[in-house]
Design a protein around this motif. Structure first.
Motif, mmCIF file in Angstrom:
data_model
loop_
_atom_site.group_PDB
_atom_site.id
_atom_site.type_symbol
_atom_site.label_atom_id
_atom_site.label_comp_id
_atom_site.label_asym_id
_atom_site.label_seq_id
_atom_site.Cartn_x
_atom_site.Cartn_y
_atom_site.Cartn_z
ATOM 1 N N ALA A 108 0.833 -1.205 0.000
ATOM 2 C CA ALA A 108 0.000 0.000 0.000
ATOM 3 C C ALA A 108 0.868 1.256 0.000
ATOM 4 C CB ALA A 108 -0.928 -0.004 1.209
ATOM 5 N N ALA A 109 1.951 1.231 0.752
ATOM 6 C CA ALA A 109 2.845 2.379 0.786
ATOM 7 C C ALA A 109 3.506 2.601 -0.570
ATOM 8 C CB ALA A 109 3.906 2.183 1.868
ATOM 9 N N ALA A 110 3.714 1.512 -1.307
ATOM 10 C CA ALA A 110 4.369 1.608 -2.615
ATOM 11 C C ALA A 110 3.402 2.004 -3.730
ATOM 12 C CB ALA A 110 5.028 0.272 -2.961
ATOM 13 N N GLU A 111 2.080 1.828 -3.508
ATOM 14 C CA GLU A 111 1.084 2.145 -4.529
ATOM 15 C C GLU A 111 0.029 3.074 -3.945
ATOM 16 O OE1 GLU A 111 0.071 -0.122 -7.616
ATOM 17 O OE2 GLU A 111 1.264 -1.899 -7.170
ATOM 18 N N PRO A 112 0.360 4.342 -3.745
ATOM 19 C CA PRO A 112 -0.591 5.278 -3.139
ATOM 20 C C PRO A 112 -1.860 5.403 -3.972
ATOM 21 C CG PRO A 112 1.249 6.452 -4.144
ATOM 22 C CD PRO A 112 1.617 5.005 -4.147
ATOM 23 N N GLY A 113 -2.984 5.394 -3.284
ATOM 24 C CA GLY A 113 -4.268 5.542 -3.965
ATOM 25 C C GLY A 113 -4.940 4.239 -4.326
ATOM 26 N N ALA A 114 -4.212 3.115 -4.234
ATOM 27 C CA ALA A 114 -4.794 1.825 -4.613
ATOM 28 C C ALA A 114 -5.353 1.100 -3.395
ATOM 29 C CB ALA A 114 -3.741 0.950 -5.292
ATOM 30 N N VAL A 115 -6.397 0.305 -3.624
ATOM 31 C CA VAL A 115 -6.858 -0.655 -2.638
ATOM 32 C C VAL A 115 -6.042 -1.922 -2.836
ATOM 33 C CG1 VAL A 115 -8.783 -2.112 -1.894
ATOM 34 C CG2 VAL A 115 -9.190 0.275 -2.502
ATOM 35 N N VAL A 116 -5.417 -2.407 -1.770
ATOM 36 C CA VAL A 116 -4.572 -3.601 -1.857
ATOM 37 C C VAL A 116 -5.264 -4.760 -1.150
ATOM 38 C CG1 VAL A 116 -2.322 -4.603 -1.311
ATOM 39 C CG2 VAL A 116 -2.493 -2.163 -1.887
#
Length: 370
Positions: free
Chosen positions: A105-113
């Motif tokens: 999540a920290a690596a893909e801001p804005g995404a639902v993981v």
């Protein structure tokens, strides 16, 4: 980042989870939401608090969806600006997987993981029922092919929390509703493989296979019921206008206008959760979709009958196909609830969304859905 754990009638596994999370990541706050477990479970919740968790909640069981929204509200108030990782309280999620989802999540801001189980070993039947039902529904109406739509291990960006508060559903259907609405809100969804853990045959799960599967399928069932009601209105108005005007053309057009207006109103209020899109905007979009579907029906019927398919069979096949298409378009576009600008803006910073599948680190690239 915080970890949010909804808990209903928890046992010692909740305390173990809190203890292990705090030991592995001392700076990571853990918030437990008591979903009306009752006085008998106060000692377990007190032990979780003693292990380092913040405990909040309310009286009376209201369901997992309600507990999650309550937790998101607490996160916004007590931990503003923090992303939220949700985990189950029954020991199904290993600490290493919780931290892996948080890192993604920290690596893909804005995404639902999603922390997605691979279901490679023996899986309890009621877990299989719930996941298969929701996976098929999601694929039919959004086109998203996810491995695990029922996972409780997820990460949500802080900017998405106001949008999550608007998503309806108080029980297990809530998490599927989030996925159903994500494409229309421009929110990307990615998956991270995690261990599949079921303790004692998943006996501690509160998922009820029949009742909760119906809840999961409820959005599409409501839409189908609305469509059937619109067809009934169309038929009645056709007969009435034919008698009043004596013109078949006027009767057909008038009946379709009345039934479409009724269907739009019902879908707007009861199927898609009182859409915030202005009435005129959604009506214009609905009209454009109706015209498009009318043309698509003609094309499908012509193609199928030309291929030798009987007309009745072709009509049923075309109607079922376009029902799913119509549902997906109305949810994603006609009545779409846009996500907060900050969350979508963060997601747009990435050129593409990577979706992790399989066990060997194999990856497939999917463009962000809008």
């Amino acid at each position: 980042m915080i970890v949010l754990v909804p808990a209903y009638e928890p046992d010692a596994r909740l305390v173990t989870l809190v203890h292990d999370l705090r030991a592995a990541a001392p700076d990571l706050p853990v918030v437990v939401v008591d979903d009306g477990s009752g006085p008998a479970y106060a000692p377990v919740l007190a032990a979780a608090r003693a292990a380092g968790a913040e405990v909040t909640g309310y009286a009376g069981n209201r369901g997992k969806g309600h507990a999650l929204r309550h937790g998101f509200a607490h996160a916004r108030a007590a931990h503003p600006g923090h992303d939220v990782v949700t985990a189950d309280c029954d020991g199904q999620h290993a600490v290493v997987d919780v931290l892996r989802v948080a890192a993604r999540a920290a690596a893909e801001p804005g995404a639902v993981v999603l922390g997605s189980r691979l279901f490679v070993d023996e899986v309890p039947w009621r877990s299989t029922v719930g996941n298969v039902a929701s996976r098929l529904l999601l694929r039919a109406v959004t086109g998203m092919r996810l491995v695990d739509t029922q996972t409780g291990l997820r990460a949500y960006p802080a900017g998405l929390l106001p949008w999550l508060a608007q998503v309806p559903g108080d029980r297990f259907e809530y998490e599927l509703e989030v996925l159903l609405r994500a494409p229309g809100a421009g929110v990307p969804v990615v998956e991270v493989p995690i261990a599949t853990i079921y303790l004692d045959g998943n006996a501690s799960s509160h998922f009820r296979p029949v009742r909760d599967s119906v809840r999961v399928m409820a959005p599409l069932l409501r839409f189908a019921a609305s469509s059937l009601a619109a067809n009934a209105v169309d038929t009645v108005m056709l007969l009435v206008l034919q008698v009043l005007t004596g013109s078949l053309g006027v009767a057909v057009v008038g009946a379709r206008a009345v039934s479409a207006t009724v269907n739009h109103a019902v879908n707007r209020r009861h199927v898609f959760g009182r859409a915030r899109v202005p009435w005129r905007v959604s009506l214009a979009r609905y009209a454009a979709l109706a015209v498009t579907l009318l043309g698509a029906t003609w094309v499908l019927l012509a193609a199928l009958t030309h291929a030798g398919v009987p007309l009745l069979v072709a009509k049923i096949g075309a109607d079922v196909t376009l029902l799913c298409v119509s549902y997906g378009v109305q949810r994603a576009y006609v009545f779409a609830h846009p996500a907060p600008a900050g969350a979508v803006g963060a997601a747009a910073a990435a050129d593409a969304v990577r979706e992790t599948v399989g066990t060997g680190g194999a990856r497939r690239s999917f463009p962000r859905r809008t």
